[in-house]
Design an enzyme around this catalytic site. Structure first.
Site, PDB file in Angstrom:
ATOM      1  N   GLU A   1       0.949  -1.206  -0.092  1.00  0.00           N
ATOM      2  CA  GLU A   1      -0.073   0.469   0.200  1.00  0.00           C
ATOM      3  C   GLU A   1       0.665   0.928   0.518  1.00  0.00           C
ATOM      4  OE1 GLU A   1      -2.838   0.266   2.489  1.00  0.00           O
ATOM      5  OE2 GLU A   1      -3.579  -2.538   2.293  1.00  0.00           O
TER       6      GLU A   1
ATOM      7  N   LYS B   1       8.168   1.740   1.456  1.00  0.00           N
ATOM      8  CA  LYS B   1       9.212   0.787   0.046  1.00  0.00           C
ATOM      9  C   LYS B   1      10.511   2.029  -0.113  1.00  0.00           C
ATOM     10  CE  LYS B   1       4.870   0.498  -2.614  1.00  0.00           C
ATOM     11  NZ  LYS B   1       4.608   0.839  -1.179  1.00  0.00           N
ATOM     12  N   THR B   2      10.445   3.230  -0.451  1.00  0.00           N
ATOM     13  CA  THR B   2      11.436   3.699  -0.697  1.00  0.00           C
ATOM     14  C   THR B   2      12.378   4.284  -0.263  1.00  0.00           C
ATOM     15  OG1 THR B   2       9.735   5.242  -1.737  1.00  0.00           O
ATOM     16  CG2 THR B   2      12.366   6.648  -1.965  1.00  0.00           C
TER      17      THR B   2
ATOM     18  N   HIS C   1     -25.621   3.816  12.790  1.00  0.00           N
ATOM     19  CA  HIS C   1     -24.664   4.002  12.995  1.00  0.00           C
ATOM     20  C   HIS C   1     -24.190   3.008  13.885  1.00  0.00           C
ATOM     21  CE1 HIS C   1     -24.070   4.559   8.972  1.00  0.00           C
ATOM     22  NE2 HIS C   1     -24.401   5.352   9.425  1.00  0.00           N
TER      23      HIS C   1
ATOM     24  N   GLU D   1     -26.698   8.976  12.293  1.00  0.00           N
ATOM     25  CA  GLU D   1     -25.175   8.865  13.380  1.00  0.00           C
ATOM     26  C   GLU D   1     -25.745   7.599  14.555  1.00  0.00           C
ATOM     27  OE1 GLU D   1     -22.653   9.063  12.417  1.00  0.00           O
ATOM     28  OE2 GLU D   1     -23.413  10.188  10.528  1.00  0.00           O
TER      29      GLU D   1
END
Length: 656
Positions: free
Chosen positions: A217, A222-223, A442, A439
């Site tokens: 992701e 990675k760099t 939820h 809300e």
């Protein structure tokens, strides 16, 4: 064996030397041209030429016609004349000076004809600034705008086509500095051994890896891993991106590929890191000229990979978020020999990351890094770095000298659910009531179905959302059960059902909830074999096989699944209506309710829930947030390209 500095940089040194020689010659010409040319004034003609070379103003100020010249010639008043390509300059005995235009040269021809017919010399005649005596560079200098454009174009081409300069052993990052990615670092150990001593691999007859592909992701490091690998191997480091090889001019991309690998061989041992390597693309049919250029770039890249010697000491390291977009010939064995997945950090690694980045800011008081790590499940190292930096920004915004725990908590909520906007228009009471009910629905269903840890529920705007229910996962999970995914869909549909239960009418605020629920239902039906009809056919496999299929059956199955879960969610909310009333009223009064209060409101009714519950106790899906955002329109059409074969469902906002 490494080459000497002069051997590795002979081209650059030659270019610098050439520039110095050209500049020295130009300076010599410039200063030489500034010195006045002193000609011996042997006669009046030489004196006139010398004056003309210094300035033609005394003649240019007085322009005469042909009759004046003829009259002066007949009367013998001309002392000297000078002919140029475009004019005739005349000096008389009485001191007058004038000129005549002669672009066609006819006046000069007439003057010379009369001059030749005369028996004796009438007056001295000389040539001034003609093509025959003009310096060779004068005609070139007259085209200075074109030369300037050519020089600018040449300079631009040199800057664009120059080989990438290696970063010599100064990345400043080692494996110890890269927290997390332990599996990736372990997989890179033999690569490290090869770059440290490539001759040992060659002596054993072993073929070292030519390329390593890092997948994962965005923001997983990675760099950083590539830079750390260069430091561990004491190797040169060249970093480019896949889009660097693209150009609007034919052949430029191929030249860049050749230049890159030539520079890597000259600086061996060397790591060539190509970030976003999927930007190189894949080969296809050459129906357009742009496709042909892209194919040639990929072909040249493959040729360079195949041209590595066993002891060249060059490794190509690629990073991408879309490994399926790469050309199959690029990732086959013998080119990119290994594919390493860089995973998300674990709980302990997230805690270490918070400690690392928090050490770079001024903190005060006790900072509970363990709690921050628990509440940041699924976040990447880049997101954690953003959280710590945003906490420092919040402290600076509040004119605080140090960062405290509350700043970290607020920054974590900002990363999860967005920034708290300022200057939001006041909502009407009916809109506030609808958002509170939405809300509360939820939050109640999330707590009842154990969808994760309910952190808070609020009707205050956050980001693009007018209200937010924040639910975080309890543990790191890569495998999700069907019951967990069904529970997640019910939680996404709970806001819409709560509105239907109270107002007998739904609003556009549930549009994003339906979008996320539909994506998840399509994945369950078309990729995971979890449809209501028991179909095991994967639409991803059909698409990969390039077969024509009718998507209506999959859409109908996904719709049936959504309708079934919608009915179960509605029945669940009916059983929990007292808790729904309580949380909705508190939201209207206090605007924010802690997650613990939501769980406490649901607890007395858990034993009286319907017998058919779509979740197994103790399991939680990977869930980030369910948000209520502005009532904007949303395109209800779905593309089957959203159906992907994945082991982790997408997350996103809930109410829009």
């Amino acid at each position: 064996m490494k080459k000497s500095f002069v051997a590795r940089h002979r081209r650059a040194l030659g270019a610098i030397l050439l520039c110095l020689v050209v500049n020295a010659a130009a300076l010599a010409w410039f200063w030489g041209s500034r010195q006045p040319v002193v000609a011996p004034a042997r006669d009046i003609s030489a004196s006139m030429l010398q004056e003309l070379k210094q300035s033609t103003a005394p003649w240019s100020e007085n322009r005469r016609d042909l009759s004046t010249l003829v009259s002066d010639m007949r009367d013998g008043r001309i002392a000297s004349a000078a002919l140029s390509d475009e004019a005739i300059y005349i000096s008389t005995h009485d001191g007058r000076r004038y000129w005549l235009a002669d672009q066609s040269g006819r006046v000069g021809q007439m003057l010379l004809r009369d001059y030749g017919n005369a028996g004796a010399a009438l007056f001295p005649v000389a040539l001034f600034d003609t093509d025959g005596e003009a310096p060779w560079y004068r005609a070139v200098l007259q085209q200075w705008p074109l030369l300037l454009l050519l020089f600018a174009g040449l300079l631009f081409a040199i800057c664009k086509l120059r080989p990438q300069q290696p970063l010599r052993q100064d990345t400043g990052i080692s494996f110890a500095d890269v927290i997390g990615a332990s599996e990736a670092k372990l997989a890179l150990q033999d690569v490290t051994a090869y770059l440290r001593d490539p001759a040992a691999f060659s002596a054993l007859g072993a073929r070292p890896p030519r390329g390593v592909l890092l997948t994962g992701e965005p923001g997983t490091g990675k760099t950083q891993l590539a830079k750390a690998l260069a430091s561990e191997c004491n190797a040169s480091f060249i970093q480019v991106t896949g889009s660097d090889f693209s150009s609007m001019y034919f052949g430029v991309g191929i030249h860049k590929v050749k230049s890159l690998f030539r520079s890597a061989r000259n600086n061996a041992p060397c790591i060539v890191f190509i970030d976003e390597i999927d930007g190189i693309g894949r080969r296809g049919e050459q129906s357009r000229s742009s496709d042909a250029e892209g194919n040639r770039i990929v072909n040249q890249f493959l040729t360079e990979l195949d041209g590595f010697a066993p002891d060249s000491g060059v490794l190509v390291l690629g990073a991408t978020n879309f490994p399926n977009s790469l050309d199959p010939a690029l990732v086959r064995e013998g080119r990119f020999d290994r594919s390493i997945a860089v995973s998300l950090p674990s709980l302990s690694e997230r805690e270490q990351l918070f400690q690392l980045y928090a050490g770079k800011v001024k903190t005060a008081g006790a900072v509970d890094f363990a709690q921050l790590a628990r509440n940041s499940v699924g976040l990447t190292p880049a997101a954690i770095a953003y959280i710590v930096n945003h906490a420092a920004l919040l402290a600076a915004r509040g004119q605080q000298r140090q960062v405290v725990m509350q700043h970290f908590v607020d920054a974590l909520e900002t990363c999860r659910i967005g920034e708290q906007p300022s200057g939001v228009s006041v909502l009407s009471e009916s809109d506030r009531t609808r958002i509170a009910v939405h809300e509360a629905g939820h939050a109640i269903v999330a707590a009842a179905l154990n969808c994760g840890r309910v952190e808070k529920v609020t009707i205050l705007p956050r980001g693009q959302a007018l209200g937010v229910t924040l639910v975080t996962p309890v543990e790191d999970k890569r495998l999700h059960l069907e019951s967990e995914l069904r529970a997640r869909i019910q939680m996404l549909l709970a806001g819409r059902n709560a509105e239907q239960l109270y107002f007998h009418e739904v609003s556009s605020g549930a549009g994003q909830d339906l979008h996320e629920a539909s994506k998840l239902a399509l994945s369950m039906v078309g990729a995971l074999g979890m449809g209501p009809k028991g179909s095991l056919l994967s639409l991803q496999a059909v698409r990969d096989a390039h077969l024509d299929s009718d998507p209506r059956e999959a859409l109908e199955a996904a719709d049936d699944l959504l309708r079934q879960l919608d009915q179960e969610c509605h029945a669940l909310l009916l059983s929990l209506k007292p808790a729904l009333d309580h949380i909705g009223e508190r939201l209207l009064q206090e605007e924010t309710v802690p997650g613990e209060d939501v769980v406490a409101a649901v607890a007395p009714f858990m034993n009286a829930l319907p017998g058919k519950v779509s979740v197994l106790p103790g399991h939680t899906p990977h869930l980030e947030r369910v948000a209520a955002s502005a009532y904007d329109g949303l395109d209800p059409l779905f593309d089957l390209s959203l159906v992907e074969e994945e082991d982790e469902p997408h997350t996103g906002p809930g109410m829009i």
